[in-house]
Design a protein around this motif. Structure first.
Motif, PDB file in Angstrom:
ATOM      1  N   SER A   1      53.099  52.726  65.383  1.00 32.08           N
ATOM      2  CA  SER A   1      54.369  52.612  64.657  1.00 32.08           C
ATOM      3  C   SER A   1      55.519  52.295  65.614  1.00 32.08           C
ATOM      4  CB  SER A   1      54.641  53.930  63.942  1.00 32.08           C
ATOM      5  OG  SER A   1      54.784  54.968  64.911  1.00 32.08           O
ATOM      6  N   GLY A   2      56.707  52.211  65.081  1.00 30.99           N
ATOM      7  CA  GLY A   2      57.936  52.104  65.872  1.00 30.99           C
ATOM      8  C   GLY A   2      57.922  50.914  66.810  1.00 30.99           C
ATOM      9  N   PRO A   3      58.067  51.150  68.125  1.00 29.16           N
ATOM     10  CA  PRO A   3      58.121  50.030  69.064  1.00 29.16           C
ATOM     11  C   PRO A   3      56.841  49.207  69.066  1.00 29.16           C
ATOM     12  CG  PRO A   3      57.966  52.123  70.231  1.00 29.16           C
ATOM     13  CD  PRO A   3      58.233  52.444  68.807  1.00 29.16           C
TER      14      PRO A   3
ATOM     15  N   GLN B   1      51.890  54.217  61.012  1.00 33.41           N
ATOM     16  CA  GLN B   1      53.240  54.579  60.555  1.00 33.41           C
ATOM     17  C   GLN B   1      53.346  56.103  60.478  1.00 33.41           C
ATOM     18  OE1 GLN B   1      56.387  54.524  60.366  1.00 33.41           O
ATOM     19  NE2 GLN B   1      56.645  52.687  59.095  1.00 33.41           N
ATOM     20  N   GLN B   2      54.570  56.592  60.485  1.00 34.99           N
ATOM     21  CA  GLN B   2      54.807  58.023  60.278  1.00 34.99           C
ATOM     22  C   GLN B   2      54.114  58.510  58.996  1.00 34.99           C
ATOM     23  OE1 GLN B   2      55.801  60.854  61.090  1.00 34.99           O
ATOM     24  NE2 GLN B   2      56.287  60.212  63.187  1.00 34.99           N
TER      25      GLN B   2
ATOM     26  N   ASP C   1      63.770  59.238  59.923  1.00 36.13           N
ATOM     27  CA  ASP C   1      63.980  58.970  61.349  1.00 36.13           C
ATOM     28  C   ASP C   1      63.077  59.825  62.239  1.00 36.13           C
ATOM     29  OD1 ASP C   1      65.977  57.143  60.653  1.00 36.13           O
ATOM     30  OD2 ASP C   1      67.477  58.735  60.571  1.00 36.13           O
TER      31      ASP C   1
ATOM     32  N   GLN D   1      59.166  57.680  66.552  1.00 36.27           N
ATOM     33  CA  GLN D   1      58.506  56.377  66.448  1.00 36.27           C
ATOM     34  C   GLN D   1      58.386  55.872  65.010  1.00 36.27           C
ATOM     35  OE1 GLN D   1      54.902  56.431  68.904  1.00 36.27           O
ATOM     36  NE2 GLN D   1      56.103  55.680  70.652  1.00 36.27           N
ATOM     37  N   GLU D   2      59.374  56.194  64.204  1.00 37.46           N
ATOM     38  CA  GLU D   2      59.402  55.568  62.881  1.00 37.46           C
ATOM     39  C   GLU D   2      60.242  54.297  62.947  1.00 37.46           C
ATOM     40  OE1 GLU D   2      61.421  57.584  59.677  1.00 37.46           O
ATOM     41  OE2 GLU D   2      60.872  56.019  58.253  1.00 37.46           O
ATOM     42  N   ALA D   3      59.682  53.206  62.499  1.00 35.77           N
ATOM     43  CA  ALA D   3      60.471  51.982  62.307  1.00 35.77           C
ATOM     44  C   ALA D   3      60.116  51.453  60.933  1.00 35.77           C
ATOM     45  CB  ALA D   3      60.138  50.946  63.369  1.00 35.77           C
ATOM     46  N   ASP D   4      61.108  50.934  60.254  1.00 34.89           N
ATOM     47  CA  ASP D   4      60.880  50.395  58.906  1.00 34.89           C
ATOM     48  C   ASP D   4      60.268  48.998  59.043  1.00 34.89           C
ATOM     49  OD1 ASP D   4      60.942  49.575  56.306  1.00 34.89           O
ATOM     50  OD2 ASP D   4      63.128  49.582  56.117  1.00 34.89           O
TER      51      ASP D   4
END
Lengths: 85, 579
Positions: free
Chosen positions: B82-84, B109-110, B118, B121-124
């Motif tokens: 996830s995230g980056p 993903q989270q 938030d 390492q959560e990114a939409d």
């Protein structure tokens, strides 16, 4: 607001993010949506219908319609030019 | 764990791997992280035959999947966290999207209760990637995983191909899977009938146009390769005695050694291809989207020609160029229908004119100063006879390669066209080598693009891939420098790559041999030495002239008639076209 006023009637599968996908087709071109209405008829189990109005020239609006039609979640798009718009 | 055979005992991640197996996946190009741990674990616990290729960066993984897909026609699969991790796939997704390449990106993903909170390492990534994918999914229930995978593969590979991202929260991949892992009986309704055929009226129109034209040209794009129509295209060109020019991505749709081939057209295309377009009275475009780099000034493009556009994607019609006829069809279906008319034509005077263009405007090399990139490319072409898989990066070397490295076969030219992604070449070559382990693969980069993804040298070394890694080092971002010289009074800004490493020592530090090539008298011998080495990757560090410019050149946004075939003698106006 320049150009003629157009109405797009869109039937869409009710999946997460479908309105964002449609809105992005406008936003990417620096194009505004004037109005947006979503209508659903739960009694008849038909697809939700989105009515979008926007101003613009025909070529640009035709491109937007063509790109929205390509979206996987979209069933149909019909375009109407408003008289005396 | 590996003995689990009852579907009820699979978790979501294991069901995911089973679904990938059903799709015939051979490799997963991956980089792990917290939210993807269950999926990486499932690769171990399911005893799958799918091989995990450990990359050094998520962008590298996406370009590898892309290179794999371009040479095999099968979707390349990427697995990231996830995230980056997911964020680093955006450039690769955009690259694949712009060039209609099927890749599948699976992102961890989270957990679902934490979505939008938030969390670490959560990114939409679902919303972030929406504009750069054909479609994407956020899977919210474990039992949806298998169905989603099958849909994703169908979407990626049908109609006009493209990338699909599937975002999978950790609780979804960890949850128990209680649905069936069998593939769906049929593709989703929206994807049925995605190989459209032309109407008989369309075919009659094109047949008449081709036989009555005096100066016809076929413009072949990536669509011809995607449809697997290269053999049919050649037959079409022969039967109607019509020369063929290709886009950058169409290279390989026609053997460029063939008399009927004009090579690439456009901004840095061959002069004879551009002159053929300028003088044509008919342009039959099959599977190209009339990109701005091939048309120059849209309203001044081939104004005397009847223009026919054949494409599987009807949103491309009249987008850049207003055409006389637009035919929605699969490229192969279209050509087969045209061949089935059993008509033919001859265009002897036009062919003679084309030959005059070729004789008068050949591609040239000034081999008097420092070693040039063109000479290196000529040497590689001589060594391989155009039979290697050539993966390029982006910039001057890419355009020279398009001109000088004549391609023989389909799906052997891999280049980032629409997106122009520097850093694409090396990882794409790695993916291509996995796709075709027995093929000779060349990675061709400038010193700028090479340094954007050079960390994947580790991947090439780890898997002992016998890739010839060519660095054409002019110590500059050469294409931008060329624009600054021609259009910005030679003011250099942000183009000097002072601080480059010693590429030979760099290669050796990854445990691979490297050659330093500077002298044209030893070029042939050193290229032959490098290509004879097959125990693993080898680097060819070629130091070349710093200030050479690519010609022909059509300044952006100008008509093809404004093509420069050599350095201009007077100052040029700044281009008004895109880039």
């Amino acid at each position: 607001m320049s150009g003629h006023k157009y109405t797009l009637k869109i039937t869409a599968h009710d999946n997460i993010g479908v309105i964002v996908r449609i809105a992005q087709v406008f936003a990417r071109r620096g194009h505004s949506i004037e109005t947006l209405n979503v209508v659903r008829d739960d009694e008849h189990d038909t697809l939700p219908v989105l009515y979008i109005t926007a101003y613009g020239n025909k070529t640009r609006i035709d491109q937007i319609v063509a790109q929205i039609k390509k979206l996987v979640d979209i069933a149909t798009v019909t375009l109407n030019e408003e008289q005396d718009g | 764990m590996s003995s689990k055979s009852n579907p009820e005992e699979l978790d979501g991640a294991q069901a995911l791997i089973k679904a990938l197996e059903q799709q015939g996946v051979e490799y997963i190009f991956g980089y792990s992280g917290g939210a993807a741990i269950p999926i990486f674990d499932a690769i171990v616990t399911t005893d799958t035959k799918i091989q995990l290729i450990q990359t050094r960066h998520e962008q590298g993984a996406t370009h590898m999947a892309d290179g794999y897909a371009r040479v095999t026609g099968k979707p390349g699969v990427v697995l990231v966290t996830s995230g980056p991790g997911a964020g680093n796939t955006v450039t690769g997704l955009m690259t694949a999207h712009m060039d209609s390449v099927p890749i599948i990106v699976l992102s961890g993903q989270q957990i679902t209760p934490m979505l939008g909170l938030d969390a670490f390492q959560e990114a939409d990534i679902f919303n972030i990637t929406m504009p750069v994918v054909k479609h994407n999914y956020l899977v919210t229930s474990t039992n949806e995983i298998v169905h989603t995978v099958h849909q994703a593969f169908a979407i990626a590979t049908t109609g006009r191909p493209g990338p699909v991202l599937i975002d999978i929260p950790k609780d979804v991949s960890s949850g128990m899977f209680t649905a069936t892992v069998a593939p769906p009986a049929q593709k989703p309704a929206a994807l049925i009938a995605q190989k459209p055929t032309p109407t008989s009226t369309d075919i009659a129109y094109v047949q008449n146009a081709l036989t009555s034209a005096k100066r016809p040209v076929i413009l072949a794009g990536h669509g011809v390769l995607i449809a697997g129509a290269h053999a049919e295209l050649r037959q079409l060109a022969q039967v109607f005695d019509t020369p063929v020019t290709t886009t950058l991505l169409g290279k390989g749709a026609m053997d460029e050694h063939d008399d009927l081939s004009l090579g690439m057209l456009g901004m840095h295309g061959t002069a004879y291809a551009n002159k053929a377009i300028i003088n044509a009275d008919l342009i039959l475009n099959i599977g190209s989207r009339f990109d701005d780099r091939i048309i120059g000034q849209p309203d001044a493009f081939a104004t005397n020609a009847t223009k026919i556009h054949v494409d599987i994607d009807d949103s491309e019609f009249n987008k850049m160029i207003t055409v006389d006829a637009a035919i929605r069809a699969d490229a192969r279906e279209f050509i087969l229908a045209l061949l089935a008319t059993n008509t033919s034509a001859t265009h002897a005077p036009w062919r003679a004119t084309i030959q005059t263009f070729k004789d008068n405007y050949p591609l040239g090399v000034d081999a008097t100063g420092q070693l040039t990139q063109q000479e290196v490319l000529q040497a590689i072409h001589a060594e391989t006879d155009g039979n290697s898989i050539m993966a390029t990066d982006v910039g001057q070397h890419q355009m020279w390669a398009a001109q000088f490295y004549k391609v023989r076969s389909p799906d052997t030219w891999i280049s980032s066209g629409g997106a122009g992604t520097m850093g694409f070449g090396l990882p794409a070559a790695i993916g291509a080598q996995f796709g075709h382990p027995d093929a000779q693969v060349v990675s061709l980069s400038g010193d700028g693009g090479f340094q954007m993804t050079l960390f994947e040298l580790a991947t090439a070394a780890l898997y002992k891939l016998p890739i010839k890694i060519v660095i054409l080092d002019n110590h500059y971002l050469g294409m931008v420098r060329q624009w600054q010289e021609l259009f910005f009074d030679n003011r250099m800004s942000g183009v000097d790559l002072e601080g480059n490493p010693d590429f030979v020592k760099l290669a050796e530090s990854y445990g691979m041999p490297a050659l330093h090539i500077t002298d044209r008298s030893r070029l042939k011998e050193q290229v032959a030495e490098a290509f004879a080495y097959t125990d693993g990757p080898i680097v060819l560090h070629c130091e070349v002239g710093k200030t050479d410019n690519v010609y022909p050149m059509v300044p952006a946004g100008r008509p093809l008639e404004h093509m420069l075939t050599e350095a201009p003698t007077e100052k040029l106006e700044k281009p008004t076209g895109s880039t």
